[in-house]
Design a protein around this motif. Structure first.
Motif, PDB file in Angstrom:
ATOM      1  N   ASP A 115       4.661  -5.240   5.742  1.00  0.00           N
ATOM      2  CA  ASP A 115       5.022  -4.060   6.517  1.00  0.00           C
ATOM      3  C   ASP A 115       4.219  -3.983   7.814  1.00  0.00           C
ATOM      4  O   ASP A 115       4.736  -3.552   8.854  1.00  0.00           O
ATOM      5  CB  ASP A 115       4.788  -2.793   5.687  1.00  0.00           C
ATOM      6  N   VAL A 116       2.946  -4.384   7.764  1.00  0.00           N
ATOM      7  CA  VAL A 116       2.129  -4.411   8.984  1.00  0.00           C
ATOM      8  C   VAL A 116       2.741  -5.358  10.001  1.00  0.00           C
ATOM      9  O   VAL A 116       2.819  -5.065  11.203  1.00  0.00           O
ATOM     10  CB  VAL A 116       0.677  -4.820   8.669  1.00  0.00           C
ATOM     11  N   LEU A 117       3.193  -6.514   9.536  1.00  0.00           N
ATOM     12  CA  LEU A 117       3.771  -7.506  10.437  1.00  0.00           C
ATOM     13  C   LEU A 117       5.074  -7.010  11.052  1.00  0.00           C
ATOM     14  O   LEU A 117       5.311  -7.174  12.251  1.00  0.00           O
ATOM     15  CB  LEU A 117       4.013  -8.814   9.679  1.00  0.00           C
ATOM     16  N   LEU A 118       5.926  -6.383  10.225  1.00  0.00           N
ATOM     17  CA  LEU A 118       7.215  -5.914  10.723  1.00  0.00           C
ATOM     18  C   LEU A 118       7.053  -4.755  11.694  1.00  0.00           C
ATOM     19  O   LEU A 118       7.630  -4.754  12.790  1.00  0.00           O
ATOM     20  CB  LEU A 118       8.097  -5.500   9.541  1.00  0.00           C
ATOM     21  N   THR A 119       6.285  -3.747  11.303  1.00  0.00           N
ATOM     22  CA  THR A 119       6.081  -2.607  12.193  1.00  0.00           C
ATOM     23  C   THR A 119       5.233  -2.997  13.400  1.00  0.00           C
ATOM     24  O   THR A 119       5.431  -2.496  14.508  1.00  0.00           O
ATOM     25  CB  THR A 119       5.405  -1.446  11.452  1.00  0.00           C
ATOM     26  N   GLY A 120       4.281  -3.903  13.183  1.00  0.00           N
ATOM     27  CA  GLY A 120       3.417  -4.334  14.278  1.00  0.00           C
ATOM     28  C   GLY A 120       4.175  -5.015  15.385  1.00  0.00           C
ATOM     29  O   GLY A 120       3.888  -4.822  16.573  1.00  0.00           O
ATOM     30  N   LYS A 121       5.180  -5.818  15.018  1.00  0.00           N
ATOM     31  CA  LYS A 121       5.983  -6.501  16.042  1.00  0.00           C
ATOM     32  C   LYS A 121       6.750  -5.491  16.884  1.00  0.00           C
ATOM     33  O   LYS A 121       6.843  -5.622  18.109  1.00  0.00           O
ATOM     34  CB  LYS A 121       6.950  -7.469  15.358  1.00  0.00           C
ATOM     35  N   VAL A 150      11.361   4.435   3.582  1.00  0.00           N
ATOM     36  CA  VAL A 150      10.928   4.408   4.971  1.00  0.00           C
ATOM     37  C   VAL A 150       9.516   4.970   5.166  1.00  0.00           C
ATOM     38  O   VAL A 150       8.745   4.465   5.991  1.00  0.00           O
ATOM     39  CB  VAL A 150      11.946   5.143   5.874  1.00  0.00           C
ATOM     40  N   THR A 151       9.130   6.011   4.400  1.00  0.00           N
ATOM     41  CA  THR A 151       7.799   6.588   4.581  1.00  0.00           C
ATOM     42  C   THR A 151       6.719   5.578   4.209  1.00  0.00           C
ATOM     43  O   THR A 151       5.745   5.388   4.942  1.00  0.00           O
ATOM     44  CB  THR A 151       7.641   7.874   3.748  1.00  0.00           C
ATOM     45  N   ARG A 152       6.887   4.924   3.079  1.00  0.00           N
ATOM     46  CA  ARG A 152       5.911   3.915   2.670  1.00  0.00           C
ATOM     47  C   ARG A 152       5.879   2.760   3.669  1.00  0.00           C
ATOM     48  O   ARG A 152       4.818   2.222   3.976  1.00  0.00           O
ATOM     49  CB  ARG A 152       6.261   3.397   1.271  1.00  0.00           C
ATOM     50  N   PHE A 153       7.057   2.381   4.161  1.00  0.00           N
ATOM     51  CA  PHE A 153       7.143   1.293   5.139  1.00  0.00           C
ATOM     52  C   PHE A 153       6.380   1.629   6.417  1.00  0.00           C
ATOM     53  O   PHE A 153       5.642   0.793   6.959  1.00  0.00           O
ATOM     54  CB  PHE A 153       8.617   1.017   5.455  1.00  0.00           C
ATOM     55  N   LEU A 154       6.560   2.854   6.905  1.00  0.00           N
ATOM     56  CA  LEU A 154       5.917   3.244   8.162  1.00  0.00           C
ATOM     57  C   LEU A 154       4.442   3.587   7.987  1.00  0.00           C
ATOM     58  O   LEU A 154       3.664   3.467   8.938  1.00  0.00           O
ATOM     59  CB  LEU A 154       6.649   4.438   8.772  1.00  0.00           C
ATOM     60  N   ALA A 211       3.361  12.763   5.202  1.00  0.00           N
ATOM     61  CA  ALA A 211       2.600  11.623   5.709  1.00  0.00           C
ATOM     62  C   ALA A 211       2.231  11.786   7.186  1.00  0.00           C
ATOM     63  O   ALA A 211       1.645  10.883   7.778  1.00  0.00           O
ATOM     64  CB  ALA A 211       3.400  10.338   5.520  1.00  0.00           C
ATOM     65  N   ARG A 212       2.611  12.939   7.763  1.00  0.00           N
ATOM     66  CA  ARG A 212       2.334  13.243   9.182  1.00  0.00           C
ATOM     67  C   ARG A 212       2.975  12.228  10.114  1.00  0.00           C
ATOM     68  O   ARG A 212       2.420  11.857  11.138  1.00  0.00           O
ATOM     69  CB  ARG A 212       0.836  13.356   9.434  1.00  0.00           C
ATOM     70  N   LEU A 213       4.166  11.782   9.740  1.00  0.00           N
ATOM     71  CA  LEU A 213       4.950  10.916  10.613  1.00  0.00           C
ATOM     72  C   LEU A 213       5.946  11.782  11.381  1.00  0.00           C
ATOM     73  O   LEU A 213       6.509  12.729  10.819  1.00  0.00           O
ATOM     74  CB  LEU A 213       5.684   9.853   9.796  1.00  0.00           C
ATOM     75  N   PRO A 214       6.177  11.499  12.655  1.00  0.00           N
ATOM     76  CA  PRO A 214       6.983  12.389  13.505  1.00  0.00           C
ATOM     77  C   PRO A 214       8.481  12.316  13.209  1.00  0.00           C
ATOM     78  O   PRO A 214       9.127  11.305  13.475  1.00  0.00           O
ATOM     79  CB  PRO A 214       6.684  11.890  14.928  1.00  0.00           C
ATOM     80  N   VAL A 215       9.019  13.380  12.650  1.00  0.00           N
ATOM     81  CA  VAL A 215      10.447  13.443  12.348  1.00  0.00           C
ATOM     82  C   VAL A 215      11.207  13.834  13.612  1.00  0.00           C
ATOM     83  O   VAL A 215      10.804  14.750  14.334  1.00  0.00           O
ATOM     84  CB  VAL A 215      10.722  14.449  11.224  1.00  0.00           C
TER      85      VAL A 215
END
Length: 325
Positions: A115-121, A150-154, A211-215
Motif C-alpha cells: 500500500d505504501v508503494l501504490l499510494t506513494g507513487k 479504501v480506509t485501510r489502503f489510504l 481515520a481523519r482522512l479528507p472526505v
C-alpha cells in the motif's frame, strides 16, 4: 479543488467509470490530469478503448479545450524496484531480486508495504514539478480500492507501523500521509440509489472520518430518469381498473367491450406502475440517507446504450455542469 482526487465505491457502482470521467472533466481548459489505477484490472484501458497500460505514464485522451489525460497502472513489484533504486541504488541487483521472486515475496508478506508503494507513487506524481517549478500534473485522480478497503489502503502510516518504526520505509509512509491527510486530497465515494451501496457509503464515510482522512463528495451513478413524480404516483395508486380501461379505449387501444384489448392491457400497466412506484419510494428514501451524510452530492445518469468513449465524455461534461470540476 484538491490536487489528489481519490475515487472509491462499492463494487458494481461504476467507480472506475466515475474516476475516468472526473479525470476528463478536470483536464478541460488546458489542464493536465494523471489517472492512476492501483488494482491491476486494466479497467482504464478498457474505458478509453486502448491497449493495456504499461508501468509508465501514457497520454490516453485529449479533453475539450486542449487538456490532456495521462494514465498509469501502478505495478507494486516495479514500484518497489523504483523504491530500492531511489534509496539504495541497487540497479541490476534489484532486477536480479525480481527474477528470484524476492520482490513479489516482499509485497505479499508485507501488504502494508504494498500500500505504501501504490499510494506513494500517486503522491509522488502530486508533488512532482518540472524544471520551471510548475507541477507536472494539475490533478491526479486515483481509481482506489472499493469502499470496504479504501480506509485501510489510504491509512498506510498505521499499516507500516508494524514493519518499520524508523528508516526510509517509515519516512516514505510519513511523507505519503502528509499528502493524504492534507487539503491536497479529497476522497469521493460512488454509490447507487440502492440500500446496500448507500449503507456501505455511509459506513465508508464514517471510517474515513475516524481515520481523519479528507472526505470529498458523494457521486450517485447510473440514475434512471424520473418518469412519474410522487404526486402522479399517488393518483395512479388509487385509480380504478375500469377507469384505465375506458381511457385506453378512448385512446384507440382496444374496444370498450369486456375482454377487449384495452381491458387486457390494464393488469400489466398497473403492475408496471406499482413496480415503478416501489422503486421511486426506495430511491427517495436512499436520497434522504445520502442527504443526512452532510456532503455535496452529485448524480450521473444511466447511459441506457452502455458505456463507450462518447458516454465517458458525456459524463465528464455532466460533472463539469454540476461544478465538481
Amino acid at each position: 479543488m484538491s490536487r489528489l482526487q481519490v475515487v472509491s465505491g462499492k463494487g458494481g457502482t461504476g467507480k472506475t467509470t466515475v474516476a475516468a470521467a472526473l479525470a476528463l472533466a478536470l483536464a478541460t481548459e488546458g489542464k493536465r490530469t494523471l489517472l492512476v489505477e492501483v488494482e491491476g484490472r486494466q479497467g482504464i484501458a478498457q474505458l478509453f478503448e486502448t491497449e493495456a497500460l504499461p508501468y509508465e505514464e501514457r497520454k490516453i485522451a485529449v479533453a475539450p479545450g486542449g487538456g490532456e489525460v495521462y494514465a498509469l497502472a501502478i505495478d507494486p513489484e516495479l514500484a518497489l524496484l523504483d523504491y530500492l533504486q531511489m534509496f539504495y541504488k541497487l540497479g541490476s541487483a534489484g532486477r536480479a531480486l525480481k527474477k528470484l521472486g524476492a520482490i513479489d515475496f516482499a509485497t505479499t508478506i508485507a501488504p502494508g508495504l504494498r500500500d505504501v508503494l501504490l499510494t506513494g507513487k500517486a503522491c509522488e506524481a502530486v508533488r512532482r514539478k518540472d524544471k520551471s517549478g510548475r507541477f507536472a500534473y494539475d490533478y491526479v485522480v486515483m481509481d482506489a480500492p472499493p469502499t470496504g478497503r479504501v480506509t485501510r489502503f489510504l491509512n498506510v502510516n498505521d499499516e507500516v507501523a508494524g514493519l518499520a518504526r524508523i528508516g526510509p520505509i517509515h519516512n516514505q509512509a510519513q511523507a505519503v500521509m502528509r499528502v493524504l491527510k492534507s487539503p491536497e486530497t479529497a476522497v469521493h465515494l460512488v454509490t447507487l440509489l440502492e440500500e446496500m451501496p448507500v449503507q456501505e457509503t455511509a459506513d465508508g464515510i464514517a471510517e474515513l472520518r475516524a481515520a481523519r482522512l479528507p472526505v470529498g463528495r458523494v457521486v450517485v451513478n447510473m440514475v434512471r430518469p424520473e418518469v412519474l413524480d410522487g404526486e402522479t404516483l399517488e393518483l395512479v395508486d388509487g385509480v380504478a381498473r375500469s377507469s384505465v380501461a375506458r381511457s385506453l379505449s378512448s385512446a384507440g387501444l382496444g374496444g370498450a367491450r369486456r375482454g377487449g384489448n384495452a381491458e387486457k392491457l390494464v393488469g400489466p400497466l398497473l403492475a408496471e406502475a406499482e413496480e415503478y412506484a416501489e422503486r421511486h419510494r426506495l430511491e427517495h428514501d436512499q436520497r434522504a440517507v445520502l442527504t443526512d451524510l452532510g456532503l455535496p452530492t452529485h448524480e450521473l445518469p444511466l447511459l441506457t446504450e452502455g458505456m463507450d468513449l462518447a458516454g465517458l465524455f458525456a459524463l465528464a461534461t455532466e460533472l463539469r455542469k454540476q461544478g465538481i470540476a
